[in-house]
Scaffold this motif. Structure first.
Motif, PDB file in Angstrom:
ATOM      1  N   ASP A 208       0.831  -1.199   0.000  1.00  0.00           N
ATOM      2  CA  ASP A 208       0.000   0.000   0.000  1.00  0.00           C
ATOM      3  C   ASP A 208       0.868   1.252   0.000  1.00  0.00           C
ATOM      4  N   LYS A 209       0.283   2.356  -0.449  1.00  0.00           N
ATOM      5  CA  LYS A 209       1.047   3.588  -0.627  1.00  0.00           C
ATOM      6  C   LYS A 209       1.613   4.148   0.676  1.00  0.00           C
ATOM      7  N   ASP A 210       1.012   3.792   1.809  1.00  0.00           N
ATOM      8  CA  ASP A 210       1.524   4.310   3.077  1.00  0.00           C
ATOM      9  C   ASP A 210       2.555   3.375   3.711  1.00  0.00           C
ATOM     10  N   LEU A 211       2.995   2.369   2.945  1.00  0.00           N
ATOM     11  CA  LEU A 211       4.002   1.439   3.433  1.00  0.00           C
ATOM     12  C   LEU A 211       5.273   1.543   2.596  1.00  0.00           C
ATOM     13  N   VAL A 212       6.381   1.138   3.190  1.00  0.00           N
ATOM     14  CA  VAL A 212       7.672   1.106   2.509  1.00  0.00           C
ATOM     15  C   VAL A 212       8.120  -0.350   2.423  1.00  0.00           C
ATOM     16  N   ALA A 213       8.627  -0.766   1.254  1.00  0.00           N
ATOM     17  CA  ALA A 213       9.117  -2.131   1.065  1.00  0.00           C
ATOM     18  C   ALA A 213      10.612  -2.109   0.804  1.00  0.00           C
ATOM     19  N   VAL A 214      11.355  -2.956   1.515  1.00  0.00           N
ATOM     20  CA  VAL A 214      12.806  -3.056   1.365  1.00  0.00           C
ATOM     21  C   VAL A 214      13.159  -4.509   1.082  1.00  0.00           C
ATOM     22  N   ARG A 215      13.904  -4.732   0.007  1.00  0.00           N
ATOM     23  CA  ARG A 215      14.304  -6.096  -0.322  1.00  0.00           C
ATOM     24  C   ARG A 215      15.240  -6.647   0.749  1.00  0.00           C
ATOM     25  N   ILE A 216      14.957  -7.894   1.188  1.00  0.00           N
ATOM     26  CA  ILE A 216      15.805  -8.522   2.202  1.00  0.00           C
ATOM     27  C   ILE A 216      16.367  -9.870   1.736  1.00  0.00           C
ATOM     28  N   ALA A 217      16.046 -10.296   0.505  1.00  0.00           N
ATOM     29  CA  ALA A 217      16.522 -11.589   0.012  1.00  0.00           C
ATOM     30  C   ALA A 217      16.552 -11.581  -1.506  1.00  0.00           C
ATOM     31  N   PRO A 218      17.370 -12.455  -2.109  1.00  0.00           N
ATOM     32  CA  PRO A 218      17.393 -12.552  -3.574  1.00  0.00           C
ATOM     33  C   PRO A 218      16.109 -13.181  -4.088  1.00  0.00           C
ATOM     34  N   ASP A 219      15.953 -13.176  -5.406  1.00  0.00           N
ATOM     35  CA  ASP A 219      14.785 -13.821  -5.990  1.00  0.00           C
ATOM     36  C   ASP A 219      14.738 -15.285  -5.565  1.00  0.00           C
ATOM     37  N   MET A 220      13.535 -15.815  -5.464  1.00  0.00           N
ATOM     38  CA  MET A 220      13.325 -17.163  -4.958  1.00  0.00           C
ATOM     39  C   MET A 220      12.921 -18.102  -6.094  1.00  0.00           C
ATOM     40  N   ARG A 221      13.539 -19.254  -6.144  1.00  0.00           N
ATOM     41  CA  ARG A 221      13.171 -20.259  -7.139  1.00  0.00           C
ATOM     42  C   ARG A 221      12.480 -21.426  -6.454  1.00  0.00           C
ATOM     43  N   MET A 222      11.369 -21.866  -7.025  1.00  0.00           N
ATOM     44  CA  MET A 222      10.624 -22.990  -6.471  1.00  0.00           C
ATOM     45  C   MET A 222      11.063 -24.285  -7.148  1.00  0.00           C
ATOM     46  N   ALA A 223      10.894 -25.407  -6.447  1.00  0.00           N
ATOM     47  CA  ALA A 223      11.288 -26.714  -6.974  1.00  0.00           C
ATOM     48  C   ALA A 223      10.196 -27.733  -6.690  1.00  0.00           C
ATOM     49  N   VAL A 224      10.155 -28.779  -7.516  1.00  0.00           N
ATOM     50  CA  VAL A 224       9.242 -29.894  -7.302  1.00  0.00           C
ATOM     51  C   VAL A 224      10.089 -31.117  -6.998  1.00  0.00           C
ATOM     52  N   VAL A 225       9.821 -31.743  -5.864  1.00  0.00           N
ATOM     53  CA  VAL A 225      10.630 -32.875  -5.425  1.00  0.00           C
ATOM     54  C   VAL A 225       9.746 -33.982  -4.865  1.00  0.00           C
ATOM     55  N   GLY A 226      10.282 -35.198  -4.916  1.00  0.00           N
ATOM     56  CA  GLY A 226       9.606 -36.348  -4.327  1.00  0.00           C
ATOM     57  C   GLY A 226      10.648 -37.325  -3.819  1.00  0.00           C
ATOM     58  N   SER A 227      10.266 -38.198  -2.939  1.00  0.00           N
ATOM     59  CA  SER A 227      11.225 -39.158  -2.382  1.00  0.00           C
ATOM     60  C   SER A 227      11.472 -40.293  -3.371  1.00  0.00           C
ATOM     61  N   PRO A 228      12.655 -40.908  -3.324  1.00  0.00           N
ATOM     62  CA  PRO A 228      12.922 -42.064  -4.189  1.00  0.00           C
ATOM     63  C   PRO A 228      11.893 -43.173  -3.982  1.00  0.00           C
ATOM     64  N   GLY A 229      11.464 -43.357  -2.725  1.00  0.00           N
ATOM     65  CA  GLY A 229      10.490 -44.398  -2.442  1.00  0.00           C
ATOM     66  C   GLY A 229       9.160 -44.149  -3.121  1.00  0.00           C
ATOM     67  N   TYR A 230       8.724 -42.881  -3.161  1.00  0.00           N
ATOM     68  CA  TYR A 230       7.458 -42.573  -3.833  1.00  0.00           C
ATOM     69  C   TYR A 230       7.592 -42.724  -5.346  1.00  0.00           C
TER      70      TYR A 230
END
Length: 304
Positions: A152-174
């Motif tokens: 919102d316009k009355d808030l300030v945003a400051v970056r605290i981390a790099p871009d995030m990448r998502m992953a899809v994973v499963g166990s070998p057993g599954y």
């Protein structure tokens, strides 16, 4: 209005927010009857009814709601200013309340705030885990964390981390004996670990991107969580594929306890940002927290 009546106004704000004389009294550190008498006296002086009382609850009248909207922000400003003055000492002090995703706390906040806490023993930090975009003003937080910088316009945003990448994973057993997904749509034939976000109510649809293509897929499974570490645990335990931040699963992939699939489709999102109210005067403790969390590295996400 006389200065001494500011206490009654503060009590009114607490009663209106808590919708209970008992809870308000506990918060204010006074008796329930004392709060009730103060509200009756305030209504008498103003000549208008502010609260509707029943045996089970308390609610504001139209006049009470109007007074709450006008008075609460101003009392908060006064409290903030007094807090800033009291914190202007040789060693910054005070409590900073932050609402954030548990992954953000683990990866971005805690590693950089731990040294700050050790350096300034009079600073306290309260973390509250929340997957929604919390209204920090109404919930009385000093700051919050979200993905991206849209606030919102009355808030300030400051970056605290790099871009995030998502992953899809499963166990070998599954995965053993099953076909490996080649496209995101193939996940609909598999058991998956779902996430329910409080801001949406329904289950989160998994987002994917490859070149200029972007798709989202609704998956099904036996488990639903509102907590990322528990989703990861379920995946390790063979309950299906999970969609979680890459940095969280990278050690499991390296150890072989999880197998990565659909790597070409893993999307990236803007990194975590700290958002807080724009104020002329900021408590020194909050200023130190913001400076400690400010991200100064490259904004490109790490690649697997």
């Amino acid at each position: 209005m006389a200065k001494e009546n500011l206490n009654d106004l503060q009590a009114f704000v607490v009663v209106a927010r808590e919708r209970s004389f008992t809870r308000a009294a506990a918060q204010l550190g006074v008796s329930r009857s004392g709060v009730s008498h103060a509200m009756l006296a305030l209504e008498a002086r103003l000549g208008v009814r502010l609260l509707t009382r029943t045996t089970r609850s308390v609610s504001t009248t139209e006049a009470g709601a109007r007074l709450l909207g006008a008075v609460a922000p101003r009392l908060q400003e006064i409290e903030d200013e007094l807090g800033s003055l009291s914190a202007m000492r040789d060693r910054p002090a005070g409590t900073v309340r932050i609402t954030a995703h548990d992954h953000a706390i683990t990866t971005a906040l805690w590693p950089r705030l731990l040294p700050l806490l050790r350096q300034y023993p009079d600073i306290q930090i309260e973390f509250s885990v929340d997957y929604g975009f919390t209204d920090i003003a109404s919930q009385r937080f000093d700051a919050g964390v979200r993905v991206g910088d849209r606030v919102d316009k009355d808030l300030v945003a400051v970056r605290i981390a790099p871009d995030m990448r998502m992953a899809v994973v499963g166990s070998p057993g599954y995965i053993e004996g099953k076909s490996i997904p080649k496209t995101p749509q193939d996940l609909t034939a598999h058991r998956c670990v779902n996430l329910r976000l409080p801001t949406r109510g329904n289950l989160y649809a998994w987002d994917f991107e490859k070149g200029k293509k972007s798709v989202n897929v609704k998956v099904e499974g036996q488990t639903v969580f509102n907590n990322t570490p528990l989703m990861l645990r379920a995946a390790v335990d063979g309950m299906g594929f999970a969609y979680v931040p890459l940095d969280l699963v990278r050690p499991h992939i390296a150890e072989g306890t999880l197998v990565a699939v659909l790597r070409d489709w893993w999307p990236s999102f803007p990194g975590y940002h700290l958002y807080y109210a724009s104020r002329r005067q900021m408590a020194p403790a909050l200023a130190l927290v913001i400076e400690a969390l400010r991200y100064r590295g490259p904004t490109e996400s790490a690649r697997f």
